[in-house]
Design a protein around this motif. Structure first.
Motif, PDB file in Angstrom:
ATOM      1  N   LYS A  29       0.845  -1.176   0.000  1.00  0.00           N
ATOM      2  CA  LYS A  29       0.000   0.000   0.000  1.00  0.00           C
ATOM      3  C   LYS A  29       0.885   1.232   0.000  1.00  0.00           C
ATOM      4  CE  LYS A  29      -4.051  -2.093   0.463  1.00  0.00           C
ATOM      5  NZ  LYS A  29      -5.162  -1.961  -0.479  1.00  0.00           N
ATOM      6  N   GLN A  30       0.570   2.183  -0.854  1.00  0.00           N
ATOM      7  CA  GLN A  30       1.346   3.406  -0.952  1.00  0.00           C
ATOM      8  C   GLN A  30       0.407   4.594  -0.880  1.00  0.00           C
ATOM      9  OE1 GLN A  30       2.705   1.924  -4.620  1.00  0.00           O
ATOM     10  NE2 GLN A  30       4.813   1.743  -3.965  1.00  0.00           N
ATOM     11  N   THR A  31       0.877   5.666  -0.275  1.00  0.00           N
ATOM     12  CA  THR A  31       0.046   6.858  -0.183  1.00  0.00           C
ATOM     13  C   THR A  31       0.798   8.051  -0.728  1.00  0.00           C
ATOM     14  OG1 THR A  31       0.862   7.312   2.042  1.00  0.00           O
ATOM     15  CG2 THR A  31      -1.145   6.010   1.867  1.00  0.00           C
ATOM     16  N   ASN A  32       0.096   8.947  -1.360  1.00  0.00           N
ATOM     17  CA  ASN A  32       0.690  10.177  -1.837  1.00  0.00           C
ATOM     18  C   ASN A  32      -0.355  11.232  -2.044  1.00  0.00           C
ATOM     19  OD1 ASN A  32       1.405   7.712  -3.338  1.00  0.00           O
ATOM     20  ND2 ASN A  32       0.592   8.846  -5.034  1.00  0.00           N
ATOM     21  N   SER A  33      -0.171  12.069  -3.048  1.00  0.00           N
ATOM     22  CA  SER A  33      -0.888  13.314  -3.197  1.00  0.00           C
ATOM     23  C   SER A  33      -2.396  13.188  -3.029  1.00  0.00           C
ATOM     24  CB  SER A  33      -0.597  13.889  -4.594  1.00  0.00           C
ATOM     25  OG  SER A  33       0.780  13.987  -4.788  1.00  0.00           O
ATOM     26  N   PRO A  34      -2.971  13.986  -2.107  1.00  0.00           N
ATOM     27  CA  PRO A  34      -4.423  13.997  -1.967  1.00  0.00           C
ATOM     28  C   PRO A  34      -5.070  14.673  -3.162  1.00  0.00           C
ATOM     29  CG  PRO A  34      -3.428  15.705  -0.610  1.00  0.00           C
ATOM     30  CD  PRO A  34      -2.300  14.897  -1.180  1.00  0.00           C
ATOM     31  N   GLY A  35      -6.304  14.325  -3.439  1.00  0.00           N
ATOM     32  CA  GLY A  35      -7.028  14.985  -4.519  1.00  0.00           C
ATOM     33  C   GLY A  35      -6.822  14.358  -5.876  1.00  0.00           C
ATOM     34  N   ILE A  36      -5.939  13.348  -5.979  1.00  0.00           N
ATOM     35  CA  ILE A  36      -5.690  12.665  -7.240  1.00  0.00           C
ATOM     36  C   ILE A  36      -6.286  11.259  -7.141  1.00  0.00           C
ATOM     37  CG2 ILE A  36      -3.940  11.797  -8.823  1.00  0.00           C
ATOM     38  CD1 ILE A  36      -2.090  13.991  -7.880  1.00  0.00           C
ATOM     39  N   ASN A  62       7.545  -2.239  -8.137  1.00  0.00           N
ATOM     40  CA  ASN A  62       7.578  -1.239  -7.079  1.00  0.00           C
ATOM     41  C   ASN A  62       8.323   0.019  -7.509  1.00  0.00           C
ATOM     42  OD1 ASN A  62       6.049  -2.537  -5.030  1.00  0.00           O
ATOM     43  ND2 ASN A  62       7.764  -3.907  -4.633  1.00  0.00           N
ATOM     44  N   GLN A  63       9.386  -0.143  -8.288  1.00  0.00           N
ATOM     45  CA  GLN A  63      10.064   1.036  -8.821  1.00  0.00           C
ATOM     46  C   GLN A  63       9.151   1.809  -9.777  1.00  0.00           C
ATOM     47  OE1 GLN A  63      14.160   1.375  -9.891  1.00  0.00           O
ATOM     48  NE2 GLN A  63      14.633  -0.720  -9.250  1.00  0.00           N
ATOM     49  N   LEU A  64       8.343   1.079 -10.536  1.00  0.00           N
ATOM     50  CA  LEU A  64       7.403   1.737 -11.441  1.00  0.00           C
ATOM     51  C   LEU A  64       6.382   2.547 -10.649  1.00  0.00           C
ATOM     52  CD1 LEU A  64       6.222   2.233 -14.266  1.00  0.00           C
ATOM     53  CD2 LEU A  64       4.957   0.081 -14.010  1.00  0.00           C
ATOM     54  N   ILE A  69       4.462   7.891  -8.717  1.00  0.00           N
ATOM     55  CA  ILE A  69       4.234   8.800  -7.590  1.00  0.00           C
ATOM     56  C   ILE A  69       5.062  10.065  -7.753  1.00  0.00           C
ATOM     57  CG2 ILE A  69       4.610   9.084  -5.102  1.00  0.00           C
ATOM     58  CD1 ILE A  69       3.830   6.107  -4.820  1.00  0.00           C
ATOM     59  N   SER A  70       6.284   9.916  -8.244  1.00  0.00           N
ATOM     60  CA  SER A  70       7.152  11.081  -8.447  1.00  0.00           C
ATOM     61  C   SER A  70       6.608  12.016  -9.516  1.00  0.00           C
ATOM     62  CB  SER A  70       8.569  10.631  -8.818  1.00  0.00           C
ATOM     63  OG  SER A  70       8.623  10.146 -10.155  1.00  0.00           O
ATOM     64  N   LYS A  71       5.701  11.507 -10.335  1.00  0.00           N
ATOM     65  CA  LYS A  71       5.055  12.327 -11.379  1.00  0.00           C
ATOM     66  C   LYS A  71       3.709  12.864 -10.885  1.00  0.00           C
ATOM     67  CE  LYS A  71       8.162  11.489 -14.578  1.00  0.00           C
ATOM     68  NZ  LYS A  71       9.035  12.566 -15.119  1.00  0.00           N
ATOM     69  N   ASN A  72       3.518  12.835  -9.561  1.00  0.00           N
ATOM     70  CA  ASN A  72       2.301  13.337  -8.926  1.00  0.00           C
ATOM     71  C   ASN A  72       1.066  12.516  -9.261  1.00  0.00           C
ATOM     72  OD1 ASN A  72       3.581  15.528  -7.575  1.00  0.00           O
ATOM     73  ND2 ASN A  72       3.583  16.681  -9.502  1.00  0.00           N
ATOM     74  N   LEU A  73       1.289  11.252  -9.612  1.00  0.00           N
ATOM     75  CA  LEU A  73       0.183  10.319  -9.742  1.00  0.00           C
ATOM     76  C   LEU A  73       0.081   9.538  -8.436  1.00  0.00           C
ATOM     77  CD1 LEU A  73       1.010   9.139 -13.341  1.00  0.00           C
ATOM     78  CD2 LEU A  73      -0.938  10.535 -12.681  1.00  0.00           C
ATOM     79  N   THR A  74      -1.083   9.057  -8.130  1.00  0.00           N
ATOM     80  CA  THR A  74      -1.307   8.362  -6.866  1.00  0.00           C
ATOM     81  C   THR A  74      -1.443   6.867  -7.106  1.00  0.00           C
ATOM     82  OG1 THR A  74      -2.440  10.289  -5.966  1.00  0.00           O
ATOM     83  CG2 THR A  74      -2.802   8.196  -4.850  1.00  0.00           C
ATOM     84  N   THR A 230       4.813   4.770 -21.863  1.00  0.00           N
ATOM     85  CA  THR A 230       3.654   3.917 -22.125  1.00  0.00           C
ATOM     86  C   THR A 230       2.700   3.906 -20.946  1.00  0.00           C
ATOM     87  OG1 THR A 230       4.863   2.469 -23.628  1.00  0.00           O
ATOM     88  CG2 THR A 230       2.902   1.546 -22.588  1.00  0.00           C
ATOM     89  N   VAL A 231       3.251   3.732 -19.753  1.00  0.00           N
ATOM     90  CA  VAL A 231       2.418   3.602 -18.557  1.00  0.00           C
ATOM     91  C   VAL A 231       1.709   4.904 -18.210  1.00  0.00           C
ATOM     92  CG1 VAL A 231       2.441   3.110 -16.080  1.00  0.00           C
ATOM     93  CG2 VAL A 231       3.803   1.713 -17.648  1.00  0.00           C
TER      94      VAL A 231
END
Length: 237
Positions: A29-36, A62-64, A69-74, A230-231
């Protein structure tokens, strides 16, 4: 490659090292930017997907997820169904046992090296790869645009592969990849070719795990860089 067959050329100590990595399903489970809107990701495969020989957190699925996440995707879930040595038949059975749901936003498939290594009938691969593609689509909400396929690495360039016949391995891996790419194309599913990256390990030991067979975290990072266009397109559609 099947664990008990694939590592015949390795010592019993090395086999024990690999056994503890033979996890069927891993979910992070990973968490990041709210609102996305969060993305759930399912990766189907074998030792190349589970990340044999390295820390699980550094395998390419997991690296993907971290790259997304680093691209502000959740990415809220990264589930891996893979075991060292799995053939297409093994993966099908593993999926049946795990029974993932059909609500994933992203599904990847990388399978076939153990069919090749064990000398199984190429037509078995052709049939079962198609079935696995169809299953992948079901897990991706029935949407082919949420699925991508990753090519099989060429282990013939590794020290392990060089104990066998590197030229034959390379030719057979190419044949398997042709089948996977053609079937993927029939469904309109992108095929990400990381095989040339895997071949760079012939001249760069840092691209291999300590077993001198599977990719290192560094190589997986290179795969992810190749996959990202692609992803991200899949997720943002």
């Amino acid at each position: 490659m099947h664990l008990l067959h694939h590592f015949r050329l390795f010592s019993p100590t090395l086999i024990l090292v690999f056994l503890f990595l033979s996890n069927c399903t891993n979910e992070i489970k990973q968490t990041n930017s709210p609102g996305i809107e969060p993305v759930s990701y399912l990766a189907l495969g074998d030792s190349y997907t589970i990340g044999t020989g390295i820390d699980e957190k550094n395998n390419w699925p997991n690296q993907l997820s971290e790259a997304l996440i680093s691209k502000n995707l959740t990415v809220d879930t990264t589930q891996v169904i893979a075991v060292n040595g799995w053939t297409t038949t093994d993966l099908k059975n593993g999926i049946t046992e795990t029974s993932p749901d059909s609500s994933f936003d992203l599904v990847s498939l990388l399978i076939g090296v153990n069919n090749q290594y064990q000398g199984l009938d190429i037509e078995l691969y052709r049939t079962e790869f198609r079935e696995l593609i169809e299953q992948s689509i079901v897990f991706a909400k029935g949407d082919t645009s949420r699925v991508f396929v990753v090519s099989i690495p060429n282990y013939g360039v590794t020290p392990f592969g060089k104990y066998r016949d590197p030229e034959v391995i390379s030719k057979e891996i190419a044949l398997y990849n042709d089948i996977a790419e053609n079937i993927s194309g029939e469904f309109g599913i992108p095929f990400v070719n990381i095989t040339p990256i895997s071949e760079e390990a012939e001249d760069d030991d840092s691209l291999l795990a300590s077993d001198q067979l599977h990719p290192s975290a560094k190589m997986y990072a290179m795969w992810v860089e190749k996959m990202m266009p692609t992803v991200t397109q899949i997720i943002q559609e």
